[in-house]
Every structure is written in C-alpha cells, then in structure tokens.
Scaffold this motif. Structure first.
Motif, mmCIF file in Angstrom:
data_model
loop_
_atom_site.group_PDB
_atom_site.id
_atom_site.type_symbol
_atom_site.label_atom_id
_atom_site.label_comp_id
_atom_site.label_asym_id
_atom_site.label_seq_id
_atom_site.Cartn_x
_atom_site.Cartn_y
_atom_site.Cartn_z
ATOM 1 N N SER D 139 10.110 14.856 -9.906
ATOM 2 C CA SER D 139 10.301 16.218 -10.381
ATOM 3 C C SER D 139 10.023 16.312 -11.883
ATOM 4 O O SER D 139 9.403 17.261 -12.370
ATOM 5 N N LEU D 140 10.455 15.297 -12.623
ATOM 6 C CA LEU D 140 10.204 15.278 -14.070
ATOM 7 C C LEU D 140 8.709 15.201 -14.361
ATOM 8 O O LEU D 140 8.182 15.943 -15.204
ATOM 9 N N LEU D 141 8.014 14.329 -13.647
ATOM 10 C CA LEU D 141 6.574 14.176 -13.899
ATOM 11 C C LEU D 141 5.830 15.444 -13.505
ATOM 12 O O LEU D 141 4.955 15.917 -14.235
ATOM 13 N N ASP D 142 6.205 16.028 -12.379
ATOM 14 C CA ASP D 142 5.527 17.247 -11.929
ATOM 15 C C ASP D 142 5.797 18.416 -12.862
ATOM 16 O O ASP D 142 4.956 19.296 -13.026
ATOM 17 N N GLY D 143 6.978 18.398 -13.486
ATOM 18 C CA GLY D 143 7.334 19.505 -14.380
ATOM 19 C C GLY D 143 6.476 19.538 -15.635
ATOM 20 O O GLY D 143 6.361 20.560 -16.289
ATOM 21 N N LEU D 170 3.555 -10.565 -0.114
ATOM 22 C CA LEU D 170 4.069 -9.971 -1.349
ATOM 23 C C LEU D 170 3.292 -8.695 -1.654
ATOM 24 O O LEU D 170 3.855 -7.712 -2.134
ATOM 25 N N VAL D 171 2.004 -8.716 -1.377
ATOM 26 C CA VAL D 171 1.176 -7.541 -1.658
ATOM 27 C C VAL D 171 1.264 -6.518 -0.530
ATOM 28 O O VAL D 171 1.551 -5.345 -0.762
ATOM 29 N N ASN D 172 1.033 -6.964 0.710
ATOM 30 C CA ASN D 172 0.881 -5.946 1.755
ATOM 31 C C ASN D 172 2.189 -5.543 2.426
ATOM 32 O O ASN D 172 2.227 -4.590 3.187
ATOM 33 N N SER D 173 3.264 -6.238 2.126
ATOM 34 C CA SER D 173 4.545 -5.774 2.657
ATOM 35 C C SER D 173 5.436 -5.282 1.510
ATOM 36 O O SER D 173 5.786 -4.118 1.440
ATOM 37 N N SER D 174 5.738 -6.163 0.544
ATOM 38 C CA SER D 174 6.636 -5.746 -0.553
ATOM 39 C C SER D 174 6.009 -4.644 -1.399
ATOM 40 O O SER D 174 6.586 -3.571 -1.579
ATOM 41 N N VAL D 175 4.831 -4.922 -1.958
ATOM 42 C CA VAL D 175 4.226 -3.988 -2.901
ATOM 43 C C VAL D 175 3.746 -2.708 -2.208
ATOM 44 O O VAL D 175 3.462 -1.712 -2.861
ATOM 45 N N SER D 176 3.668 -2.705 -0.891
ATOM 46 C CA SER D 176 3.227 -1.477 -0.225
ATOM 47 C C SER D 176 4.129 -0.308 -0.597
ATOM 48 O O SER D 176 3.675 0.835 -0.662
ATOM 49 N N HIS D 177 5.409 -0.573 -0.885
ATOM 50 C CA HIS D 177 6.289 0.506 -1.348
ATOM 51 C C HIS D 177 5.825 1.055 -2.690
ATOM 52 O O HIS D 177 5.829 2.262 -2.914
ATOM 53 N N GLU D 178 5.447 0.170 -3.607
ATOM 54 C CA GLU D 178 4.973 0.645 -4.904
ATOM 55 C C GLU D 178 3.627 1.346 -4.750
ATOM 56 O O GLU D 178 3.317 2.283 -5.492
ATOM 57 N N ILE D 179 2.811 0.871 -3.818
ATOM 58 C CA ILE D 179 1.514 1.537 -3.596
ATOM 59 C C ILE D 179 1.755 2.992 -3.226
ATOM 60 O O ILE D 179 1.161 3.904 -3.804
ATOM 61 N N ASP D 180 2.642 3.223 -2.267
ATOM 62 C CA ASP D 180 2.898 4.614 -1.891
ATOM 63 C C ASP D 180 3.594 5.372 -3.020
ATOM 64 O O ASP D 180 3.237 6.524 -3.315
ATOM 65 N N ALA D 181 4.567 4.740 -3.650
ATOM 66 C CA ALA D 181 5.310 5.440 -4.709
ATOM 67 C C ALA D 181 4.382 5.841 -5.851
ATOM 68 O O ALA D 181 4.476 6.940 -6.398
ATOM 69 N N ALA D 182 3.459 4.953 -6.217
ATOM 70 C CA ALA D 182 2.546 5.260 -7.313
ATOM 71 C C ALA D 182 1.615 6.410 -6.927
ATOM 72 O O ALA D 182 1.382 7.338 -7.713
ATOM 73 N N ARG D 183 1.061 6.354 -5.711
ATOM 74 C CA ARG D 183 0.184 7.441 -5.246
ATOM 75 C C ARG D 183 0.927 8.774 -5.276
ATOM 76 O O ARG D 183 0.391 9.806 -5.684
ATOM 77 N N TRP D 184 2.195 8.741 -4.817
ATOM 78 C CA TRP D 184 2.992 9.964 -4.708
ATOM 79 C C TRP D 184 3.415 10.471 -6.087
ATOM 80 O O TRP D 184 3.272 11.649 -6.408
ATOM 81 N N LEU D 185 3.913 9.561 -6.922
ATOM 82 C CA LEU D 185 4.400 9.978 -8.247
ATOM 83 C C LEU D 185 3.256 10.544 -9.087
ATOM 84 O O LEU D 185 3.431 11.538 -9.808
ATOM 85 N N LEU D 186 2.100 9.889 -9.015
ATOM 86 C CA LEU D 186 0.985 10.283 -9.877
ATOM 87 C C LEU D 186 0.114 11.358 -9.228
ATOM 88 O O LEU D 186 -0.650 12.037 -9.914
ATOM 89 N N GLY D 187 0.204 11.482 -7.893
ATOM 90 C CA GLY D 187 -0.700 12.406 -7.215
ATOM 91 C C GLY D 187 -2.144 11.972 -7.357
ATOM 92 O O GLY D 187 -3.051 12.791 -7.474
ATOM 93 N N GLN D 188 -2.365 10.654 -7.362
ATOM 94 C CA GLN D 188 -3.706 10.099 -7.532
ATOM 95 C C GLN D 188 -3.893 8.924 -6.578
ATOM 96 O O GLN D 188 -2.970 8.171 -6.322
ATOM 97 N N GLU D 189 -5.146 8.759 -6.119
ATOM 98 C CA GLU D 189 -5.428 7.566 -5.331
ATOM 99 C C GLU D 189 -5.576 6.348 -6.245
ATOM 100 O O GLU D 189 -5.934 6.487 -7.409
ATOM 101 N N LEU D 190 -5.310 5.178 -5.687
ATOM 102 C CA LEU D 190 -5.517 3.925 -6.412
ATOM 103 C C LEU D 190 -6.938 3.453 -6.149
ATOM 104 O O LEU D 190 -7.395 3.477 -5.000
ATOM 105 N N THR D 191 -7.625 3.040 -7.192
ATOM 106 C CA THR D 191 -9.066 2.774 -7.050
ATOM 107 C C THR D 191 -9.449 1.304 -7.182
ATOM 108 O O THR D 191 -10.536 0.923 -6.776
#
Lengths: 337, 337, 337, 337
Positions: D139-143, D170-191
C-alpha cells in the motif's frame, strides 16, 4: 462440527454491528440467529444480507427467537444486568461486553444468580486476554523465568475522548481494561487505589481531568501504575511493562513497517482500539464460540466482571477524594474457585 | 589555547581516580596539578606517570599547591562543604561531584558563601545534563513542538547496590539524578514528593526497601514518577519518557548492536553507569574546563545542588512517613536568577 | 604526560579545519604546531586563537616548522603521496586521511618507501575502525560466538552528492570505507568485485549512476554486498549486517530519541557523516596521539591503504565493464605481517 | 450468508491437514465436504470429528463427491497439473498451493486450459500477499509517497532444511515466495537472474549450496537481491526493505514482547513459517472463500503461477552456470490483463 451456533446479538450500535459482522463473516462455527435493538431500523441494517435472522426491539424476544442457542450482549451497560438474568433464566451461554454491569451491586446480583444456577454461563468481554502480546506476556510471567512481578507500568492513551466522557470514566471505562489485565497477569486481586491528577492537557475538553495517573496495590504487594490519557492527540497506545525480580518484559511497542524519509525513521501508531485489538476481538469471539459449542465456559467470568466493577468504583472514589481508597470484595464463591 | 588549566583533584577513590585519568588523557586543555586523599598511597597511585603533580593528604594543601587554578571535588559527600568553602576562599572555580552537600542546611551555607562572594564559582556534577540523549530531549522540550510537558515517567535501575546502601539512599543518592534531570528538563521546581513501596525484591539485601516508586509534583502541575530499583539484577537502565500535550518522547532504549542467534534477537544492556554515561562525564568535564578557561560558569550551580538536596530530604521523609511531603525552598537569590 | 605532541596539519579545508579544532580543543595530549594550505588565509583562519602555531603555504615548510613532531594529512588526495614521502624523510609519524594515495601505484611507492625505512610511521584515516558500533561488531565476530562470517550486507547512503561527484567515486570514495571495514571485520582480503546498476534515481544528477550495488568476494569465500546510494535524499545511513554460521549481527540502526506525535513514532536519522561518526573521529585522533606519544603505530597502516586502493580500482573497472573483476595485490611485505 | 461453501481438499499431509483445520474451525462460510489422499488413513485422520465429509484415495473422486463446490489443492507439486485440469473440467474454483505447477511448461498448459475456458477459476497460494506487513508495504509503494522503487533487499532464512532439500530448491521452492512478492510489490516482471554462492555454512548438509545470494533484474530497471539461507540455525526470518527514490521502507523486524534479563534485551524470533505467516494463511483462505462465494477470483492467478515458475527455472540455470540468465515469458493472455 458443521452445524452453526445460533447467536442472538443484543445491541446494534458500533460494537454490536461489528460483532454481527464478526459472527457472520469472520468466525467459524457460528451464525447470527437474532438481533435486538430498540432502534429496529439500525438492527435490521446490521443484519442486512444475512439469511434466517430475526430482528427485535426487545432483548427478551430475541432470546426466545427460533434458532437462538447463545447470546452476545453488546447493548449499553445499564441494560446488561437484565439481559444477563434473562439469559440465565433460559440457560443460555452469554458473552457480555464489558462492563459486566456498571455498578458492583448489580454485578453482585448477577453473580448471585449464576451461583444459584450452579453452573457458569457468562463470559465478560475483556478481550485483552486474547491479544497475542498480552498472551505472550502472561505466558512469560506464569513460566516463572522472570521471578515474581513487583510492578506493572501501564499506558493507556486515546486520540480523543467521545462527547460526554467524564473524569470518572477515565477510571471506570478506560482503566477497567488495565484493572482486568493486571488481575489476570498477576493472578492477584487489587486491594487499594490512588488517583493522581497532573495538570490537565489543554487538548482535553473543559472540566475533564485528563490525564490521570492511577496507582493500584495488589494482594501480593505489587504496584500497578496506569497513565490514562484519553485526549493525547497522537494515537491509541496500550503498553505494559512488567518489572520482576529477575527481569522485565514490555509489550505495546509493536513495530511492523519502518519507513525512512527525509523526515527520519517513522513507524505508524494505531489510532483506534478496533484496529489495535481487531485480532483480539476475533480470537475472543472464536474462543467463546468454540467453548460454547463444546458446552464450556473458559474465559473471564462473572467474578472477574464483579471484581473489575468494585475496583473501578473504588478508583472513582479515589479520584474524587484525592486519597487512597481500599477495595472491598465479597468472599469469592466456590463456583469461581 | 595551549597553556593547560591546572586542576587539583580532591579524593582519589573510584570516581576521583577516573577524573584524574579523564583530565590527564581524555580532556583537552587541562592537566592534573595536585591530588589530595587521606590515603596518600591511593592518591599517588592515581597520578602515577603524570608529570608535575603534587600529592597531598589534606584538601587545603592541594588547593595551595603550585599550578592549581581550579578544583574538582570527588571526595565523599560529607567533605564537600569544607572543600567548597576553601575553594571559595581562594577564588578557585570548582566542579563538585554530586551531592553538592548531603544536607540542604549545608548546601544553604555554601550558597550563602557564594552569594557573599558575589560571583558564581561552583558547578555541580549532574552529568546527565551532558548526556547526548538527555540533551536531545531537553532541546525537543524547549523547542515547544510537543507542547507543555504533563508527565515524566522515569526508570533508574542498577544491577545491585553497594554494601551499606540504605533505603534512604535510593532516594537521596540514586533518585537525586532524576531530581535534577526533572528540574532541568521541565524548568520547574519540584514541590512535593510521595514514595510508594511495592514488595521488595528477594534479590535485595535483607531490610532494604527496593524497588521504590517515587512521585514528584512540580510547580507547573506536572507529575514525575520514578521507578528506582537498585538490585534489579539485569542491568543499568536509565530511561525517561516525557508525555506532553502534543506528543511523547522517550530516551534510554538505545540500540546499537542487534545480535540474532538461536535464542532470538538480542541487544546488550549497559551494566554500569560509568559505561552508560562515559561520554557524558567526558563532555561534562570538557565543558567545565572550557568554561573555566574562559572565566565562566555554565553548568548546574549551587542553587541546583541546594534544590536537589532539599527535594531529596523531603523524599526521605516521604519514604519514612508513607505520605505526601511538601518541599520547602528558600527564596532564590538573584545570583542564580 | 603533560608535554603536548606538536602536530602539523596539512590542508585547511573542511576536514583539515575540523582536525585542527579536534587537536586543539577535544583531544588530550596534542597541540597544533603548524598548518599548511596553499590558501594561507584559510589556514590562518583555521588556527585563529591558537598560540604558538605557524602558518605555511607549503607542506614541507610546515614539517620543518619548530615544534612539529607528527603530521596529520588532510590535504586533497593527489597531494598525499608527496606529503607522506616528505614525512618519512623526516621520520615523522603520520595520520593520513583516506585515501592513502588515490592510485594503487602511488600507494605502492609509499609502501616501498616505508619498507625501505624499516619501520611503520603512517596510519590511514579509516575512522570506522574507531566507531563504537563497529568495534562491538568486530569484537563479536572475533570472539567466535557467531561462527564464521558468510556474508556482510552493507548500506551506505548519503543525502546528496557534492558537485562533480562521478560514478566512479561511488566506488573509490564512498565504498572505500566499506572496503576497509570488510577487510578489517573479516580479517580477509577482497579478491573480486562486481558492480550492478539498478535504474538511477531521478534525484541523482544527470549522468550519475546512483545507486550502485557492489559485490565483493573474499579470500575466505565470504560475500560482501554494498548498496551505495549517494543521492538518497533521506539521510546519512551506514549499516552493516554480518550473517554468520550461528547467528547474525547488525549495526547502524541506532535509536536514541523516539518521538511520538500525531504522525506516528519517529526517530531522527543523522544527515551527515561528521555527525554520525563524530565520536569515531575523536577516538581515532586520540588513539593516534596516544600511540604516537608512546612511539607506536597501532591503527590501519600503509598496507591497508594500498589494499583499499587496489580494490577500489578493480571496482571502478567492474563498474565500467559490467562484469566481474579480480583484485590483484602484490605480496604483503613482512613489515605488515 | 449462512450456507457454507463445500470444499474438497486434495492432499492430507502437513499443509493439507492444516487447511482442513482452517476451513473447519477458523474460516467463516466454508466447510470441508471431501478430502483426498492416496493414504486414505491419513485423509480420514485429518477430517476426524467433521460431519458430512467423504474420504477418497483419488482426487477426481473427491471433486465428484456430494456437496463439493470448490477445491483446495495441497497435494505434492507434481500432482497439481492434473488436479487443476480436472477442476477446470468441472468448472470448480480452485485455490492451489504454490507452486502452481513445478515446471513452467506445465504451468503453460494449465494457463492454456483456463484461457480456453474463457474465465478465471484458479488462485495460487502465494500467501505473503495476505500478510499484514506485506500489505502495508504494498500500500505504501502504491501510494507513491516514496517515489519509484529502485531496489528490494530481501532476506529469507529457515532454521534448517528438510531432508532431501537440494541446492536448486533454495531457488525454486524457498525463493519462489520472493519471486512472487517482488513481482507483486513492484508491479513488474523479473527479466534476468544471477545466483552467487558464498562459502556454504558448515551447518548445511554436505553438498548443499547454502546460503545463496540471488539477484533479479526487473522490467522497470529495479534490482532485487535475496539472501536465502535455509540452514541458518537461528530462526525463520523473512524481511524486505524497499529502497525508493524518496525513502525506504522495511518489514520483517516485528517486535512484540521485549524481555530484559541479566543477558540483555531480548526478543523472540519466529522459528517456523506456519507461526510467522499463520494470520496470512487464515486471511488468504478467508479471502478465497469470500470471493468464491461471491463468484469471483481476486487473488494471484495462473499467470502469476506461470511467471513464478519461469523465473525460478531461470534461477536454477543461473545457479548451475554461475552467470546471468535472462527470463523468457510467453505473451500475457488478455484473460490476465
């Protein structure tokens, strides 16, 4: 466990409507079966969109409505005593918003009725006992790692007080939460109370003694001090530090999102108790529904409601007199042993 | 500014030796010219390795020693009055460790002497006024952004008390720091005091009333509460929260190194006032040296020392009586206006 | 210890003038004996009010001035090499502000000169080694309680960059502090560096690559990442988290005064390195004065200055190339073992 | 709203059983109508005490069971694709635990099936989007108050990894949460993605590359770094700092109960994701139940599940190659615009 507990909600004001929403949409295992409010329009609005619910002007009618198996009392304090007695008469389990009954004499009558009944039916809405932070503090104190508690330093601040809030209400409405929390955390009754009056804030309404500094003594020799400041202007803050023989523990400084800008590091402060204690209300009602469906009463009961009223009454006398006032409690009935 | 201020240090105990070290190796612009202690061996040890310093058994002899231009009194409290009067007789500027004089009657005599002299020579060692956190709090309160202060909530905890520490000393030794800090932060005299006694900790020596909860009223209607707990066992903690009309401010929770291990997140707590306030002592003495070399007195003075003694005496009576004791001060001489 | 170390200060700009003040008024045991700056007016202004100090346009003249026993180099980086060699020629101990010499080739020449001399004379001004928080972190890591360090996550933010700050200077000026701190904390050389470039902030001057994200590998297999952001706008923030096999430790979130108002809980962030690291500068110069008077060199030396330059050079090449660049160091002379 | 949504739960392992409990006892408006697990004993145990629920060995049978109106997939990842297609074939809304499908090729087939269907039925279990702290950060970032995000610094630590955990996980199970969180928080795809390998902890099982430091680039030029350390030993820590053009914001340092003892100030760290994210799971499932009853899909969908899989696959290749690997995504179908 898929048949839902049918609950009659008495009172459809701010708090009653919030409990209707909670029973309907948040809590598992319950449904709103009836609602009562002298303002039936407001009652009907609170249950709009809910199936199989009846709307009543009178509490007693709601208790008799089809499907009602339990009662949640969220009407104004003066209506509590009658509602509780009506519920007892029907053998219905009750969750009663605090205060149990505004005067300890009334609380005593309710207690006598429940004792006559011979089994506990009522829980009082001291929701702090369901707050995650208070629960961790309670668990820490009970675990004994910090040794015996010697002092509790409490803070209770509101942004501003509602219209018609009186100096006595700082003690018997606001501080009543700390009264119960202190009794529960320490496992001791409060035995005396003194109320100090620093100069009132210029933000407080004319004539309101605000802030106040309330000091409780306990049966075990601990000291409980409470800063209550209901027009502090800056936030809703509830904090508690327990100072024990082998350490101290503090809750109420929750920090979740830290924002740093050109103005420094910054963390939000909740502005409203419904925000700060939203989870506690949810957990309280869920716990009550679960216990009720299992045929038990597990939360704070009539004795706790009575004791809180008696202490608050002594507190109001202490505020008026400027001196120390002892708290007198009747002997504790076996039912609440 | 390269000629160094020659200082006579009176007393070569723990604190005196620390001040010798500070003047010799930390502070700029001063040197130790003489040291006095009835135990001359201890005095000689404190100045080992320092050139051009004389060692004395008597304070007066040290004041007359060659090169002495100013005095730092770190002898036991009962010796302060005579040492101050001797320094005044020689026109020597003084930094006197607190208490100025243990009894307010003696403090009054020192004040009268300085008033007769017609100029201020003495500074009292209330070093919290030089602590970075207290300075920031003072600046914030003076700036007015938070409005008028209504309450100060203070904590003063020590790991354990020295042998022979008495219940009265919690008030007149430990809390004397809060007495001065409150007067300074609020810019108001303290007018009454009450001392509450929670059950004593089982870690406190037999017979010591510890913790105590001390309540001060101020001339401006503010309330100051102090938890003093000198056998808390867990650390040296000095905290202060100022609650004002438009906000609150808290110091004393300094967090520098956060360590997370299998046991959780962890931050050290200072165990000793010489650690917690090391910088404040350095800054205090540097400020005194700088002001003295410039021919001025800028720190807390004899009036502050007297007022602190008078309040502490009222506090001890309040501890003994269990009731509220008013503080009586003589009129403030113009010299301290 | 009352004869004061006579110091020649080379350079009377912002940093030089601050060191003059520090030597004159903060640090014990030293005095400013000479000052040199091509702008002699600025030099004279820096020492106004100080006795027995000579003012020079040329560094060499200052080193030859009466009373000079040691040198503090605060002139611009390009002047350092010659000044160091001049000091070595006279056998004078030196504290040289970082960088030792801007290019590693020059640092190497200085190192060769000191090795020829056969004894260490120079200390480099990596003042973070004297910061209380860094010292606690170093002590914790050396103590072994957290096991072997695996990663350092570092943050280095400035409000805004000076005019003419280049993209390379983020690495070879700003990050040079982290280069030394990482080498010191880990006790390992840095072996390779990669610089990533997130999109630049719109607050950064046109053409400046800011922020940058710099990754160092170490001889022991640890990873050091540094966010450097010199136009962050919101404060001067230096933080470091060490992640080890048995725990993590973080510094740089110092919290001293917490203010709560209607806008929430708020803590100041330092805006300037002279504020954040004021104590570290004081401690650094005091330690250098003390060691110099005792005839020793105890701080970071020429090897550290050389290694920092070599790593920074590799970092600039990594910034330009976008790839990973290995760091090449000459063998470490025995003098620095 | 009193008729309950009948849910079939596929999978009765740790996570499946927890969802059964949640649907039965925590969440409002739903009931468990069927459960499927190849181990029918385990399935029966998970629903013991619940009325009107059928137990199945086969997922398809559970979907056809009486009263089933929606599906919660908590079976192992390799079973997800078939279960999703079966649910789509019946037009049943689905909440599918992450990963949607382990390989992006399978995720693509699921996406094609949903696109053919022409309406969205599936939500993926990225529960961080329902965590209170993440929601506040979003909400803060979107604001827009902090300006454009430039970097996300993320930490993801577990006490220890399960048996058979591989370096790729570590990448495809653990970090998958950060992958989604980053995409969602930033509203951008990872390239693009790069994976660095600091020396592994001696606490990690033989052969496991742990910790890893994963760097993502985004379509908008931001940089996302993730420390993933699944055998850190000291706690479950999930933190995220967003560094923006006008400020930074950090979550994950939640402090609720601060305990001070002789060992210092201490705060607990959660040890398990089911503790840290308990509320998020509750909120996620409640939101899904509410949306499903209202005939909508509101959470992260098949496109998000596909993108996360594609990024994770690139991450595993980057781990293996040591270099930077670009992420290739198919064009985004209009259904997910």
């Amino acid at each position: 466990m898929s048949d839902l507990l049918g609950v009659a909600v008495l009172g459809a004001g701010h708090m009653g409507a919030d409990h209707v929403r909670r029973l309907d949409r948040v809590v598992s295992g319950a449904r709103v079966a009836a609602v009562a409010d002298p303002d039936t329009g407001r009652a009907a609005e609170a249950v709009a969109g809910i199936d199989d619910v009846s709307v009543h002007a009178e509490a007693a009618a709601a208790l008799d409505a089809p499907g009602v198996e339990a009662v949640l009392i969220a009407s104004p304090g003066p209506a509590h005593e009658e509602a509780l007695l009506e519920a007892f008469a029907r053998g219905l389990p009750v969750l009663c918003e605090k205060p149990l009954v505004p005067e300890s004499a009334g609380a005593l009558r309710v207690m006598e009725a429940e004792v006559r009944l011979g089994r506990r039916l009522a829980q009082v809405g001291f929701m702090r006992r369901y707050d995650a932070e208070y629960l961790r503090l309670k668990s820490l104190l009970d675990g004994g790692r910090l040794g015996r508690p010697l002092m509790l330093h409490c803070t209770h601040r509101n942004v501003s007080s509602p219209p018609d809030f009186t100096s006595a209400m700082l003690v018997n409405s606001s501080v009543s939460h700390e009264i119960d929390a202190a009794r529960w955390l320490l496992g001791q009754e409060l035995t005396a109370v003194t109320v100090l009056r620093p100069r009132s804030s210029s933000s407080a309404p004319e004539g309101l003694i605000d802030p106040q500094f309330v000091l409780f003594e306990t049966a075990g020799g601990a000291l409980v001090d409470v800063e209550v400041f209901v027009n502090c202007g800056f936030g809703y803050q509830v904090a508690c530090e327990a100072v024990c023989e082998a350490g101290s523990a503090r809750i109420g400084d929750e920090r979740s999102l830290a924002v740093t800008t050109v103005d420094g590091r910054h963390e939000e402060v909740a502005r409203d108790y419904l925000v700060r204690f939203a989870d506690a209300y949810d957990r309280e009602v869920q716990a009550w529904v679960d216990a009720t469906r299992a045929g038990r009463v597990t939360g704070p009961g009539v004795w706790d409601g009575y004791a809180a009223s008696a202490v608050a009454e002594a507190g109001v006398r202490a505020l008026e007199s400027g001196g120390r006032v002892a708290v007198e409690l009747v002997p504790r009935p076996d039912l609440y042993a």
